[in-house]
Motif scaffolding. Structure first.
Motif, PDB file in Angstrom:
ATOM      1  N   ASN A  66      -3.437   2.143   7.008  1.00 34.87           N
ATOM      2  CA  ASN A  66      -3.792   3.116   5.966  1.00 34.87           C
ATOM      3  C   ASN A  66      -4.044   4.510   6.522  1.00 34.87           C
ATOM      4  O   ASN A  66      -3.782   5.512   5.849  1.00 34.87           O
ATOM      5  CB  ASN A  66      -5.023   2.635   5.188  1.00 34.87           C
ATOM      6  CG  ASN A  66      -4.679   1.502   4.233  1.00 34.87           C
ATOM      7  OD1 ASN A  66      -3.515   1.175   4.044  1.00 34.87           O
ATOM      8  ND2 ASN A  66      -5.697   0.913   3.626  1.00 34.87           N
ATOM      9  N   GLU A 100      -6.686   8.414   1.235  1.00 38.85           N
ATOM     10  CA  GLU A 100      -7.462   7.310   1.807  1.00 38.85           C
ATOM     11  C   GLU A 100      -8.213   6.544   0.722  1.00 38.85           C
ATOM     12  O   GLU A 100      -8.263   5.314   0.748  1.00 38.85           O
ATOM     13  CB  GLU A 100      -8.460   7.844   2.841  1.00 38.85           C
ATOM     14  CG  GLU A 100      -7.839   8.201   4.172  1.00 38.85           C
ATOM     15  CD  GLU A 100      -8.894   8.534   5.212  1.00 38.85           C
ATOM     16  OE1 GLU A 100      -9.781   9.378   4.905  1.00 38.85           O
ATOM     17  OE2 GLU A 100      -8.846   7.962   6.312  1.00 38.85           O
ATOM     18  N   ASN A 125       0.826  -1.213   0.000  1.00 41.57           N
ATOM     19  CA  ASN A 125       0.000   0.000   0.000  1.00 41.57           C
ATOM     20  C   ASN A 125       0.859   1.262   0.000  1.00 41.57           C
ATOM     21  O   ASN A 125       0.491   2.275  -0.607  1.00 41.57           O
ATOM     22  CB  ASN A 125      -0.948  -0.001   1.198  1.00 41.57           C
ATOM     23  CG  ASN A 125      -2.172  -0.853   0.962  1.00 41.57           C
ATOM     24  OD1 ASN A 125      -2.368  -1.405  -0.123  1.00 41.57           O
ATOM     25  ND2 ASN A 125      -3.016  -0.992   1.971  1.00 41.57           N
ATOM     26  N   LEU A 169      -5.960   4.225  -1.269  1.00 40.96           N
ATOM     27  CA  LEU A 169      -5.630   3.020  -0.518  1.00 40.96           C
ATOM     28  C   LEU A 169      -6.830   2.087  -0.398  1.00 40.96           C
ATOM     29  O   LEU A 169      -6.688   0.863  -0.423  1.00 40.96           O
ATOM     30  CB  LEU A 169      -5.107   3.402   0.871  1.00 40.96           C
ATOM     31  CG  LEU A 169      -3.801   4.199   0.862  1.00 40.96           C
ATOM     32  CD1 LEU A 169      -3.527   4.798   2.234  1.00 40.96           C
ATOM     33  CD2 LEU A 169      -2.639   3.327   0.418  1.00 40.96           C
ATOM     34  N   GLU A 170      -7.995   2.669  -0.287  1.00 39.60           N
ATOM     35  CA  GLU A 170      -9.220   1.875  -0.126  1.00 39.60           C
ATOM     36  C   GLU A 170      -9.581   1.119  -1.399  1.00 39.60           C
ATOM     37  O   GLU A 170      -9.869  -0.071  -1.367  1.00 39.60           O
ATOM     38  CB  GLU A 170     -10.382   2.797   0.281  1.00 39.60           C
ATOM     39  CG  GLU A 170     -11.711   2.075   0.482  1.00 39.60           C
ATOM     40  CD  GLU A 170     -11.706   1.120   1.662  1.00 39.60           C
ATOM     41  OE1 GLU A 170     -12.441   0.100   1.593  1.00 39.60           O
ATOM     42  OE2 GLU A 170     -10.973   1.382   2.628  1.00 39.60           O
TER      43      GLU A 170
END
Length: 214
Positions: free
Chosen positions: A137, A155, A102, A158-159
């Protein structure tokens, strides 16, 4: 005037020699006044690392078969090198290694914002100096926001894993070029230098490259 020297650096933010090698190279670049462009590329030291990570000392002893004494000696050496280069390694007994897939996706996104280099430096500091959990994250988004990037977008990246395939492809590309360890630095896409070479050696390398490009 010749074009800037193109420098591709393949690295992982879990790798202490990557930040040492970069700082050494940066010092040599400044001393020689070499016009340059740096591009960072992904490499995962521990692609099988579980989300919760592993104690750093335990991991190093398991992976390399080193003793606790050898591990401590290595840390002292790297800490001294770091201090000479203006970087603070602040390991403790609870320091952990983390999965960085990530992290590499976030760096890929930062590159679309023209901020990859800045984020890379912030992540090195977050991991080695501040002992933050880069497999979280929320922490990654905080680090991105800390250099002025949009936290909500970080965010979201990453999601939804929107850059996962591109990062995997780039990792595979460098593996196919024979890169098996980091740091690996490629100058002008032709000359590979591996490991942290020291300021003097980088200065010599840069002078040789300047002569070849003249």
């Amino acid at each position: 005037m010749s074009d800037p020297l193109k420098i591709d650096i393949i690295s992982d933010v879990m790798c202490p020699w990557c930040i040492i090698g970069y700082r050494q190279l940066a010092a040599a670049l400044e001393e020689t006044g070499t016009p340059h462009e740096i591009q960072w590329h992904p490499f995962e030291l521990n692609p099988q690392m579980p989300p919760e990570g592993q104690n750093t000392r335990e991991h190093i002893m398991e992976k390399y078969g080193s003793t606790a004494e050898q591990s401590e000696q290595s840390r002292r050496q790297m800490k001294e090198l770091g201090e000479s280069l203006g970087f603070d390694f602040a390991w403790d007994e609870n320091s952990r290694m983390h999965n960085t897939f990530n992290t590499h996706q976030l760096l890929h996104w930062a590159n679309t914002q023209g901020r990859m280099h800045d984020l890379k430096q912030a992540l090195f500091t977050a991991h080695f100096t501040e002992q933050r959990n880069l497999s979280d994250n929320a922490v990654l988004a905080d680090v991105a926001a800390g250099i002025g990037l949009d936290r909500a977008e970080a965010e979201a990246v990453l999601e939804d894993q929107r850059y996962a395939e591109e990062v995997r492809r780039e990792e595979q590309f460098w593996q196919q070029q024979g890169i098996t360890g980091v740091p690996a630095m490629v100058f002008d896409r032709k000359h590979l230098v591996t490991g942290a070479q020291g300021v003097d050696n980088y200065r010599s390398i840069l002078k040789q490259l300047a002569e070849m490009r003249a």
